[in-house]
Design a protein around this motif. Sequence first.
Motif, short mmCIF file in Angstrom:
data_model
loop_
_atom_site.label_atom_id
_atom_site.label_comp_id
_atom_site.label_asym_id
_atom_site.label_seq_id
_atom_site.Cartn_x
_atom_site.Cartn_y
_atom_site.Cartn_z
N PRO A 205 0.86 -1.19 0.00
CA PRO A 205 0.00 0.00 0.00
C PRO A 205 0.89 1.23 0.00
CG PRO A 205 0.16 -0.89 2.22
CD PRO A 205 0.95 -1.81 1.32
N GLY A 206 0.27 2.40 -0.07
CA GLY A 206 1.02 3.63 0.11
C GLY A 206 1.01 4.00 1.58
N TRP A 207 0.87 5.28 1.88
CA TRP A 207 0.79 5.72 3.27
C TRP A 207 -0.59 5.31 3.79
CZ3 TRP A 207 2.84 11.06 5.27
CH2 TRP A 207 2.77 11.08 6.67
N GLY A 267 -1.43 1.90 -5.70
CA GLY A 267 -1.62 3.03 -6.60
C GLY A 267 -1.45 2.66 -8.06
N TYR A 268 -0.46 1.85 -8.36
CA TYR A 268 -0.23 1.41 -9.73
C TYR A 268 -1.38 0.53 -10.23
CZ TYR A 268 1.81 -1.09 -13.68
OH TYR A 268 2.03 -1.64 -14.92
N LEU A 269 -1.80 -0.42 -9.40
CA LEU A 269 -2.88 -1.32 -9.82
C LEU A 269 -4.20 -0.58 -9.99
CD1 LEU A 269 -2.13 -4.55 -7.77
CD2 LEU A 269 -1.73 -4.14 -10.20
N ALA A 270 -4.40 0.49 -9.23
CA ALA A 270 -5.62 1.28 -9.39
C ALA A 270 -5.70 1.87 -10.80
CB ALA A 270 -5.67 2.39 -8.35
N LYS A 271 -4.56 2.28 -11.33
CA LYS A 271 -4.55 2.81 -12.70
C LYS A 271 -4.83 1.71 -13.72
CE LYS A 271 -1.35 6.63 -11.79
NZ LYS A 271 -0.02 7.21 -12.10
N VAL A 272 -4.25 0.53 -13.49
CA VAL A 272 -4.42 -0.58 -14.43
C VAL A 272 -5.86 -1.07 -14.45
CG1 VAL A 272 -3.74 -2.95 -14.95
CG2 VAL A 272 -2.00 -1.30 -14.22
N TYR A 273 -6.45 -1.24 -13.25
CA TYR A 273 -7.77 -1.86 -13.14
C TYR A 273 -8.91 -0.86 -13.01
CZ TYR A 273 -5.50 -6.42 -12.48
OH TYR A 273 -4.76 -7.57 -12.64
N GLY A 274 -8.60 0.40 -12.70
CA GLY A 274 -9.63 1.43 -12.66
C GLY A 274 -10.41 1.54 -11.37
N PHE A 275 -9.96 0.91 -10.28
CA PHE A 275 -10.69 1.06 -9.02
C PHE A 275 -10.23 2.32 -8.29
CE2 PHE A 275 -7.00 -1.65 -8.07
CZ PHE A 275 -6.44 -1.02 -6.95
N THR A 276 -11.00 2.74 -7.30
CA THR A 276 -10.69 3.93 -6.52
C THR A 276 -10.72 3.61 -5.03
OG1 THR A 276 -12.99 4.64 -6.32
CG2 THR A 276 -11.75 5.42 -8.27
N ASP A 277 -10.26 4.57 -4.25
CA ASP A 277 -10.37 4.45 -2.80
C ASP A 277 -11.81 4.75 -2.39
OD1 ASP A 277 -9.66 4.08 -0.15
OD2 ASP A 277 -8.03 5.56 -0.17
N VAL A 278 -12.09 4.63 -1.11
CA VAL A 278 -13.47 4.80 -0.64
C VAL A 278 -14.00 6.21 -0.87
CG1 VAL A 278 -13.34 2.95 1.07
CG2 VAL A 278 -12.59 5.25 1.70
N ASP A 279 -13.10 7.18 -1.02
CA ASP A 279 -13.56 8.56 -1.26
C ASP A 279 -13.63 8.90 -2.75
OD1 ASP A 279 -10.90 8.69 -1.94
OD2 ASP A 279 -10.38 10.32 -0.55
N GLY A 280 -13.42 7.91 -3.60
CA GLY A 280 -13.50 8.12 -5.04
C GLY A 280 -12.22 8.60 -5.68
N SER A 281 -11.16 8.82 -4.87
CA SER A 281 -9.89 9.27 -5.42
C SER A 281 -9.01 8.07 -5.77
CB SER A 281 -9.15 10.16 -4.41
OG SER A 281 -8.72 9.40 -3.30
N ARG A 282 -7.89 8.33 -6.41
CA ARG A 282 -6.98 7.27 -6.82
C ARG A 282 -5.55 7.66 -6.43
NH1 ARG A 282 -8.64 6.26 -12.29
NH2 ARG A 282 -10.29 4.97 -11.40
N PRO A 283 -5.22 7.61 -5.12
CA PRO A 283 -3.90 8.08 -4.68
C PRO A 283 -2.77 7.18 -5.17
CG PRO A 283 -5.07 6.98 -2.89
CD PRO A 283 -6.05 7.11 -4.01
N ASP A 284 -1.69 7.81 -5.61
CA ASP A 284 -0.50 7.08 -6.04
C ASP A 284 0.64 7.51 -5.13
OD1 ASP A 284 1.50 5.70 -7.29
OD2 ASP A 284 1.01 6.39 -9.31
N ALA A 285 0.63 6.97 -3.92
CA ALA A 285 1.53 7.45 -2.87
C ALA A 285 3.00 7.26 -3.22
CB ALA A 285 1.21 6.74 -1.56
N TRP A 286 3.35 6.12 -3.77
CA TRP A 286 4.78 5.88 -4.01
C TRP A 286 5.33 6.77 -5.12
CZ3 TRP A 286 7.87 4.25 -0.59
CH2 TRP A 286 7.38 3.44 0.45
N ARG A 287 4.50 7.10 -6.10
CA ARG A 287 4.98 8.04 -7.12
C ARG A 287 5.21 9.41 -6.50
NH1 ARG A 287 3.13 11.13 -11.65
NH2 ARG A 287 0.94 10.88 -11.07
N TYR A 288 4.31 9.83 -5.61
CA TYR A 288 4.50 11.11 -4.91
C TYR A 288 5.75 11.08 -4.05
CZ TYR A 288 3.88 14.64 -1.28
OH TYR A 288 4.09 15.68 -0.41
#
Length: 305
Positions: A205-207, A267-288
């Motif tokens: 996971p990220g943070w 964060g990477y898999l969210a981009k590949v598969y299109g899912f989001t977090d519970v708030d509808g966002s798609r955080p990519d913590a490790w890229r940040y």
Amino acid sequence: MTGQLHGKVALVAGATRGAGRGIAVELGAAGATVYGSGRSTREQRSDYDRPETIEDTAELVTQAGGQGIAVRCDHTDPDQVRELVRRIEAEQGRLDILVNDLGGEHLMDWHKPVWEQDLDKGLQRLRVGIEAHLITSHFALDLLRKQPGGLVVELTDGTAEVHEQYYRSEGGAFFDIVKVAAHRLARAQGEELKKHGGTAVSLTPGWLRSEMMLEIFGVTEENWRESATAPEGFGISESPRFVGRAVVALATDPDVARWNTESLSSGYLAKVYGFTDVDGSRPDAWRYILEVEWPGKPGKPEDYR
């Protein structure tokens, strides 16, 4: 993904709280039967000494739509793990998903060189973070391999790329070794499972907005953005359900074998598969973290959500 894992059986080793609980609940939301193991029960807390219990997790799994089964198990004890797997086989006749989320974050000795760290804590960290994973896989994989398409997920903190570039000095040598080992464990298990149609990956996971992290910053999941003490980087944080959705995406992918032995992030898999977090966002913590936070370059967490 509701119902896509109906009839599938998962074991989440270390499901009491944090990422393990988030993964168990999301697997339940997808219809799976989830055995959630851990040492903290309503009758007795573990040495972690926190209020979360495996019974709470099992109830959340069932409420989400799956079947949650709580099992007290110390995964450093081979006899207990053997009996857990025997129970799964007797009750379900199969195991499709194994998630190794055994870490021991309460054993951390922050920002100390190895000669100043508590040796007993450090060695126990290795037992929980490496030895217990191997004990669990030793017994569980013989059952999992009997069903083609089985999935093993080794939870870690940081991708292989991160560990190749950086020494995680904030946690010290014991922490760093445990987190790097997850990638090799996934590699070994993936190589051994592929001839049986199985897949193993390491996943970070990220943070993570775990129960303990929210407590530290004096907020809840509902108002986490309002913390007066959290650093700016907390803005890239993710709920435990986010990495849970990453596991579900893998478990429901008919071509999951393409990821075998890989190091992945939520964060990477969210981009590949299109899912989001519970708030509808798609955080990519490790890229940040790699592009902004650690190198000290301009950027805002919201730019990476």
